[in-house]
Design an enzyme around this catalytic site. Sequence first.
Site, PDB file in Angstrom:
ATOM      1  N   HIS A 130       0.562   0.119  -6.062  1.00  0.00           N
ATOM      2  CA  HIS A 130       1.399  -0.135  -4.887  1.00  0.00           C
ATOM      3  C   HIS A 130       2.203  -1.432  -5.081  1.00  0.00           C
ATOM      4  CE1 HIS A 130       2.447  -0.623  -0.588  1.00  0.00           C
ATOM      5  NE2 HIS A 130       2.258  -1.915  -0.860  1.00  0.00           N
ATOM      6  N   GLU A 131       1.517  -2.488  -5.515  1.00  0.00           N
ATOM      7  CA  GLU A 131       2.206  -3.773  -5.731  1.00  0.00           C
ATOM      8  C   GLU A 131       3.295  -3.646  -6.804  1.00  0.00           C
ATOM      9  OE1 GLU A 131       1.870  -6.338  -3.841  1.00  0.00           O
ATOM     10  OE2 GLU A 131       0.237  -5.468  -2.690  1.00  0.00           O
ATOM     11  N   HIS A 168       6.534  -2.313  -5.514  1.00  0.00           N
ATOM     12  CA  HIS A 168       7.462  -3.279  -4.917  1.00  0.00           C
ATOM     13  C   HIS A 168       8.396  -3.865  -5.974  1.00  0.00           C
ATOM     14  CE1 HIS A 168       6.092  -3.263  -0.855  1.00  0.00           C
ATOM     15  NE2 HIS A 168       4.860  -3.633  -1.152  1.00  0.00           N
ATOM     16  N   GLU A 196       7.346  -0.608   2.184  1.00  0.00           N
ATOM     17  CA  GLU A 196       5.931  -0.234   2.039  1.00  0.00           C
ATOM     18  C   GLU A 196       5.801   1.258   1.729  1.00  0.00           C
ATOM     19  OE1 GLU A 196       3.511  -2.266   1.659  1.00  0.00           O
ATOM     20  OE2 GLU A 196       4.869  -3.942   2.070  1.00  0.00           O
ATOM     21  N   ASP A 236       4.264   2.861  -1.623  1.00  0.00           N
ATOM     22  CA  ASP A 236       3.191   3.861  -1.542  1.00  0.00           C
ATOM     23  C   ASP A 236       3.549   5.110  -2.355  1.00  0.00           C
ATOM     24  OD1 ASP A 236       1.489   2.342  -0.064  1.00  0.00           O
ATOM     25  OD2 ASP A 236       1.939   3.295   1.866  1.00  0.00           O
TER      26      ASP A 236
HETATM   27 ZN   LIG Z   1       3.143  -3.525   0.025  1.00  0.00          ZN
END
Ligand SMILES: [Zn+2]
Length: 413
Positions: A277-278, A281, A355, A359
């Site tokens: 997930h990170e 970004h 976000e 995801d």
């Molecule tokens: Zn996040």
Amino acid sequence: MHTFTFIFIFMVIATTGMQLWLSLRQAKYVSDHRSSVPDEFADKITLEEHQKAADYTKTKGISGRIELLIGTVILFLWTLGGGLEWLDGLWREANWRPLATGVAVLLSFTLISSLIDIPSSLYNTFVIEEKFGFNKTTLKTFFVDMIKGTLLSLVIGIPLILLILWLMESAGDLWWLYAWAALTVFSILMMWAYPKFIAPIFNKFKPLEEGEVLDRLTSLLKRTGFNSDGVFIMDGSKRSSHGNAYFTGFGKTKRIVFFDTLLKHLSPMQVEAVLAHELGHFKRKHVLKGMIASITMTFIGFAVLAWLMKQDWFYTALGIQHASTYMALILFMLISPAFTFFIGPMMARWSRKHEFEADEFAAQQSDAGELISALVSLYKKNAGTLTPDPLYSAFYDSHPPASIRIAHLKSVG
Ligand SMILES: [Zn+2]
């Protein structure tokens, strides 16, 4: 009364009122949903855990509302109440050069503001966090942190303030362009310096040890083509049992940091999903977009300040008799939150969009089911509410509410 005094009072009262109203809505919504765990979480979260989250949210809400009201009173005291005028007068009597007076006023203003913040910070840490079992810090660590933080901001802040005040006084009509450029270079420099020099002043970082977690993370980094300085564990447990993970730095000096508190509660597969997930970004350029947004806002901010500082009414309408560059800077920092409040919900919405994208990336590169179970586990550990007021959440939350986020993950996974 000057028209701008009236506009200022109106904006402060309107934004404070709006924040109070949203906070009370949140408290009511959480209370109304306290008696049962939402169906979708019924098999994962106990009623006791759900009610702890509700009580934690409500308790933080009360102290947040008190801080908000105190902050509003203090804002009026500094400006219309004559606080800044008094502070300025004290330093003017010393008859120093304008640049030195400016630094002295700015520093004493910052010092007084931080002293005023100490009681609420102590209360939040040693009463609220303590009561809910999150606090791990001691009074000693708390004050050592404060001293380190103050020294650090003096070392970094004084040269920066000097540079900006000097540009404001001596660089002519385009000072704000130079100041903006200087601040941009400075913030990029800080992104590089923060993980290397600043974060280690407060925490210990050590490379993640060999084992299943490291193997999984290394192979994830390899298959997503991500260059970094490595994966580190931070001793977050020294201060709080809240867990987190983050990235710092840029280029090849990027560091992936996991709080020890996070690693303790997640399985290797879940840690991999959180890292995916990170990475999302980064891969979807959210970090770069965020930087561009903040550089753009600084640009607009400086342009507005350059215009405001030339208007006599900007000072007199806010309780200042002697116009000066440093006072323009302080007034601008003090009053702009009341005028930029509406940007908050737009930024929050933008962040929630990011976000969802991160995801989706995690679902492709790792496993959506593991990310869902990691999220539920984090909500449980951090006592995050599963039932936020929809309007409150739309206004403030940088992350989508748990149920919406999990539904989205299920649909893409
Ligand atoms: Zn996040």
